[in-house]
Design an enzyme around this catalytic site. Structure first.
Site, short mmCIF file in Angstrom:
data_model
loop_
_atom_site.label_atom_id
_atom_site.label_comp_id
_atom_site.label_asym_id
_atom_site.label_seq_id
_atom_site.Cartn_x
_atom_site.Cartn_y
_atom_site.Cartn_z
N TYR A 1 17.82 64.72 48.07
CA TYR A 1 18.79 64.28 49.08
C TYR A 1 19.87 63.41 48.43
O TYR A 1 21.07 63.63 48.64
CB TYR A 1 18.06 63.49 50.17
CG TYR A 1 18.97 62.98 51.27
CD1 TYR A 1 19.52 63.86 52.20
CD2 TYR A 1 19.28 61.62 51.38
CE1 TYR A 1 20.36 63.40 53.22
CE2 TYR A 1 20.11 61.15 52.39
CZ TYR A 1 20.64 62.04 53.31
OH TYR A 1 21.47 61.59 54.31
N SER B 1 26.61 59.56 52.35
CA SER B 1 25.58 58.57 52.67
C SER B 1 25.68 57.43 51.65
O SER B 1 26.26 57.62 50.57
CB SER B 1 24.19 59.21 52.56
OG SER B 1 23.18 58.24 52.79
P1 NAP Z 1 19.87 65.37 62.52
O1 NAP Z 1 19.62 64.49 63.67
O2 NAP Z 1 18.71 66.00 61.83
O3 NAP Z 1 20.91 66.52 62.92
C1 NAP Z 1 21.26 67.47 61.96
C2 NAP Z 1 22.20 68.49 62.52
O4 NAP Z 1 22.55 69.40 61.46
C3 NAP Z 1 21.59 69.33 63.64
O5 NAP Z 1 22.58 69.57 64.61
C4 NAP Z 1 21.21 70.63 62.93
O6 NAP Z 1 21.24 71.74 63.83
C5 NAP Z 1 22.32 70.74 61.92
N1 NAP Z 1 22.01 71.60 60.78
C6 NAP Z 1 21.02 71.46 59.86
N2 NAP Z 1 21.07 72.44 58.97
C7 NAP Z 1 22.12 73.24 59.32
C8 NAP Z 1 22.69 74.42 58.79
N3 NAP Z 1 22.18 75.00 57.70
N4 NAP Z 1 23.78 74.95 59.40
C9 NAP Z 1 24.30 74.37 60.51
N5 NAP Z 1 23.80 73.24 61.06
C10 NAP Z 1 22.71 72.70 60.47
O7 NAP Z 1 20.69 64.57 61.39
P2 NAP Z 1 21.59 63.23 61.46
O8 NAP Z 1 20.73 62.08 61.16
O9 NAP Z 1 22.42 63.24 62.67
O10 NAP Z 1 22.47 63.45 60.16
C11 NAP Z 1 23.73 64.09 60.20
C12 NAP Z 1 24.39 63.93 58.84
O11 NAP Z 1 24.52 62.55 58.52
C13 NAP Z 1 23.60 64.57 57.69
O12 NAP Z 1 24.48 65.15 56.78
C14 NAP Z 1 22.91 63.37 57.06
O13 NAP Z 1 22.63 63.56 55.70
C15 NAP Z 1 23.97 62.29 57.25
N6 NAP Z 1 23.43 60.94 57.21
C16 NAP Z 1 22.50 60.55 58.11
C17 NAP Z 1 21.99 59.25 58.06
C18 NAP Z 1 20.96 58.77 59.02
O14 NAP Z 1 20.43 57.67 58.80
N7 NAP Z 1 20.65 59.49 60.08
C19 NAP Z 1 22.44 58.37 57.08
C20 NAP Z 1 23.40 58.81 56.17
C21 NAP Z 1 23.91 60.10 56.24
P3 NAP Z 1 19.99 72.73 64.02
O15 NAP Z 1 18.87 71.91 64.56
O16 NAP Z 1 20.46 73.76 64.94
O17 NAP Z 1 19.65 73.22 62.63
#
Ligand code: NAP
Length: 265
Positions: free
Chosen positions: A157, A143
């Site tokens: 985080y 990130s």
């Molecule tokens: P999200 O919508 O909350 O989706 C998260 C995913 O991770 C879900 O499929 C969830 O599945 C899975 N997950 C969570 N804990 C887990 C575990 N212990 N084992 C296996 N799967 C797990 O998140 P997102 O926004 O798409 O973010 C995805 C990644 O991008 C993250 O690493 C986040 O830090 C990074 N990121 C996001 C942003 C942003 O603005 N959205 C910015 C920078 C970086 P379940 O529901 O089944 O747990």
């Protein structure tokens, strides 16, 4: 089409960025394993969307924070599908919390267990099979938060995501002689369920206001669409990026760019 026939594992692909990455990889011809932890219905929906667009995928549940589960499931994937060519370490959480709040140790451990150890565990379980095939591409979802910027409530985080930059560089050095590439993606805000949850936490009365305020602070005037991150992940997973390793690629609509909010405006 430089990933036709490749086997790709994407952690946390039931929604958000992971889902978009799974769709992008499948569209380019990869066979995709959609990992999730608890959201089975959403993971099945990801698989259904991929199949209805002509791609191929399966979903598999395991918790990336548990090494034994990672090892067991990765072994099953290799026994069934022969190898893993691309790993996208995407699963992650973000829960805002005051550093001095009573349960901040619990929140710290949750972030470290999933965001840092999850990447460590999955990579450790996958690497031996990449060593055998003599090739591989690993993409790590870090990130801009942590290594470049941060907001209040993000200590756990931000610490976890900054750690992934170090992990990426050290791992890229460690496996370069095995022809395995390791790169990090550093997104700014992406409109996903995770960010919608953060907006609710930040402004429970009016989460849309919180989202709009993020968009207003981004030079391109909006949050990213998950597909835009998925396209970058697919590029880093393919041989189109064959000379890129150890890189951290920022994709943030210019959000880390402004030097002031007043000068020249
Ligand atoms: P999200 O919508 O909350 O989706 C998260 C995913 O991770 C879900 O499929 C969830 O599945 C899975 N997950 C969570 N804990 C887990 C575990 N212990 N084992 C296996 N799967 C797990 O998140 P997102 O926004 O798409 O973010 C995805 C990644 O991008 C993250 O690493 C986040 O830090 C990074 N990121 C996001 C942003 C942003 O603005 N959205 C910015 C920078 C970086 P379940 O529901 O089944 O747990």
């Amino acid at each position: 089409m430089k990933i036709t026939g490749k086997v790709a594992v994407i952690t946390g692909a039931s929604r958000g960025i992971g889902k978009a990455t799974a769709i992008e990889l499948a569209q380019r011809g990869a066979f995709v394993i959609v990992n999730y932890r608890g959201s089975e219905a959403a993971a099945l929906e990801t698989v259904a969307e991929i199949k209805s667009a002509g791609g191929d995928a399966v979903c598999m549940a395991w918790d990336v924070s548990d090494y034994a589960e990672c090892e067991k499931n990765i072994k099953q994937i290799i026994d069934t599908f022969g190898r893993i060519d691309i790993l996208v370490n995407n699963a992650g959480i973000c829960v805002l919390e005051d550093f001095l709040s009573a349960d901040s140790f619990e929140n710290r451990d949750k972030h470290f267990d999933i965001n840092i150890k999850g990447v460590w565990n999955t990579t450790k379980a996958v690497l031996p099979s990449m060593f055998k095939t003599g090739a591989g591409a690993i993409v790590i979802m870090s990130s801009v938060t942590g290594d470049m910027v941060a907001d209040p409530g993000e200590v756990a985080y931000a610490t976890s995501k900054a750690a992934l930059v170090g992990f990426t560089k050290a791992m890229a050095r460690e496996v370069a002689d095995k022809k395995i590439r390791v790169n990090a993606i550093c997104p700014g805000y992406v409109l996903t369920p995770l960010v919608e949850g953060m907006a609710k936490q930040s402004d429970p009365e009016d989460p849309k206001r919180a989202i709009q305020a993020i968009a207003d602070a981004v030079p391109l005037g909006r949050l990213a669409d998950p597909t835009e991150i998925g396209e970058l992940a697919a590029f880093l997973g393919s041989s189109e990026s064959s000379y890129i390793t150890g890189a951290q690629i920022v994709i943030d609509g210019g959000s880390t760019l402004p030097e002031t909010t007043s000068m020249g405006q």
